[in-house]
Design an enzyme around this catalytic site. Structure first.
Site, PDB file in Angstrom:
ATOM      1  N   GLY A 103      63.451  94.695-116.777  1.00  0.00           N
ATOM      2  CA  GLY A 103      63.683  95.390-115.522  1.00  0.00           C
ATOM      3  C   GLY A 103      64.708  94.743-114.630  1.00  0.00           C
ATOM      4  O   GLY A 103      64.974  95.234-113.535  1.00  0.00           O
ATOM      5  N   GLY A 105      67.740  94.871-114.993  1.00  0.00           N
ATOM      6  CA  GLY A 105      68.812  95.849-114.844  1.00  0.00           C
ATOM      7  C   GLY A 105      68.399  97.103-114.104  1.00  0.00           C
ATOM      8  O   GLY A 105      69.206  98.014-113.905  1.00  0.00           O
ATOM      9  N   GLU A 111      62.984 102.521-119.801  1.00  0.00           N
ATOM     10  CA  GLU A 111      62.951 101.615-120.948  1.00  0.00           C
ATOM     11  C   GLU A 111      61.560 101.568-121.581  1.00  0.00           C
ATOM     12  O   GLU A 111      61.424 101.590-122.809  1.00  0.00           O
ATOM     13  CB  GLU A 111      63.378 100.211-120.524  1.00  0.00           C
ATOM     14  CG  GLU A 111      64.866 100.074-120.243  1.00  0.00           C
ATOM     15  CD  GLU A 111      65.229  98.710-119.694  1.00  0.00           C
ATOM     16  OE1 GLU A 111      66.384  98.289-119.905  1.00  0.00           O
ATOM     17  OE2 GLU A 111      64.377  98.057-119.051  1.00  0.00           O
TER      18      GLU A 111
END
Length: 262
Positions: A103, A105, A111
Site C-alpha cells: 500500500g 503506492g 491490489e
C-alpha cells in the site's frame, strides 16, 4: 547505461525479469502497482512485442493501466476476467511466512482484490524488503473521506490492545491536500514499528467503521522472487517449501528502460 541504475533498481529489475518468466501464453495476469511492479509491466510488454506473448492483464491502478497500454499489453477489467491465473506485484515488507505489508503506492484495495481473485500471487522485491517482523514500514489503511478523523481516533484507540510497539497514525498527503486513491478514499499510515500478530491486526482493523481495507496481506502470497544488485535471484515457494537460486543476465535496452522514473 547500466551505470545509471542503482543496485536497488537492478535488484528490482532482475526480480521482475525472473517473475515474468512465470507468465505463459493465454494467461490472465494481475498487474501490480509501484516501482518494482513497473519493471514487471515493462518486461511483459517487451515479451509481448518481441516474443509474441499473448496475455491479458488486469491492472491494480490507473497508473499501472496507463503503463501497460504504453507497452502494448491488452487489458481487461477484473469483472470481465472473473478469475486470474496469476498476479505479480511488489511489497513494502515481507516476512518468512510471506505475510506482506503493501500500500505504499496507494493502491492496496485494488491490489488485494486482484490478488485474492488469482490462482497464485507472486511478489517481486529486493532483499531489503525482507524483515524478521512486519511493522517498520508504516501500515496503510484505506478509509472513506467521511468522518476520517473519527475513523483515525477509533483506529488509534483499537491499537492500544494490539501487539504493536507504536500507535500513531498520519493522513497521507499529496502536497497540501489529502491523498486520494483510485476509489476516492484517503489513506492513514499507521506507525507501528513492530506488529506481533499480523493476522489478528488485519482482522480487527477491518471491523472499524470507515475502514475499507488494510495493507496486511495474510495467506495471500504464494511465492516471492527476491532480486539482488549483482543479478542473483532467489525464488521461494511457501507452498512447496522450496528455494531456488538463479542469475539473470543484466542487459539494458532503450525500449525497456526509457522513461521508467517511478
Amino acid at each position: 547505461m547500466s551505470g545509471d541504475l542503482s543496485p536497488i533498481d537492478k535488484a528490482k529489475f532482475v526480480a521482475a525479469k525472473r517473475a515474468a518468466e512465470l507468465v505463459e501464453d493465454g494467461m490472465r495476469v494481475g498487474l501490480g502497482t509501484g516501482s518494482t511492479a513497473a519493471w514487471l509491466v515493462r518486461c511483459l510488454g517487451e515479451m509481448v512485442r518481441e516474443d509474441g506473448l499473448k496475455i491479458t492483464g488486469v491492472p491494480t491502478s490507473a497508473r499501472t493501466a496507463e503503463l501497460a497500454r504504453e507497452v502494448g499489453i491488452e487489458l481487461i477489467t477484473l469483472d470481465e476476467a472473473r478469475w486470474l491465473d496469476l498476479t505479480i506485484d511488489g511489497a513494502d515488507e515481507f516476512d518468512s511466512e510471506l505475510n506482506l505489508i503493501k500500500g505504499g503506492g496507494g493502491a492496496l484495495l485494488q491490489e488485494k482484490i486482484v490478488a485474492t481473485a488469482s490462482d497464485q500471487m507472486v511478489v517481486i522485491a529486493d532483499k531489503a524488503k525482507e524483515v524478521e517482523t512486519l511493522g517498520a514500514f508504516p501500515l496503510p489503511i484505506e478509509v472513506i473521506p467521511f468522518g476520517w478523523q473519527t475513523s483515525q481516533a477509533l483506529v488509534e484507540e483499537t491499537l492500544i490492545s494490539m501487539d504493536v510497539m507504536g500507535r500513531s497514525s498520519t493522513l497521507r498527503m499529496n502536497g497540501a491536500s489529502p491523498y486520494v486513491t483510485d476509489e476516492g478514499n484517503h489513506i492513514l499510515d499507521l506507525h507501528l514499528n513492530r506488529i506481533g500478530n499480523p493476522r489478528q491486526l488485519a482482522l480487527v482493523l477491518n471491523q472499524i467503521p470507515g475502514v475499507v481495507e488494510n495493507g496486511l496481506f495474510i495467506d495471500i502470497c504464494d511465492t516471492v522472487v527476491i532480486g539482488y544488485g549483482d543479478g542473483k535471484v532467489e525464488v521461494r515457494d511457501i507452498n512447496e517449501g522450496t528455494i531456488e537460486t538463479d542469475r539473470i543476465d543484466f542487459v539494458e535496452t532503450d525500449n525497456l528502460f526509457a522513461d521508467l522514473n517511478d
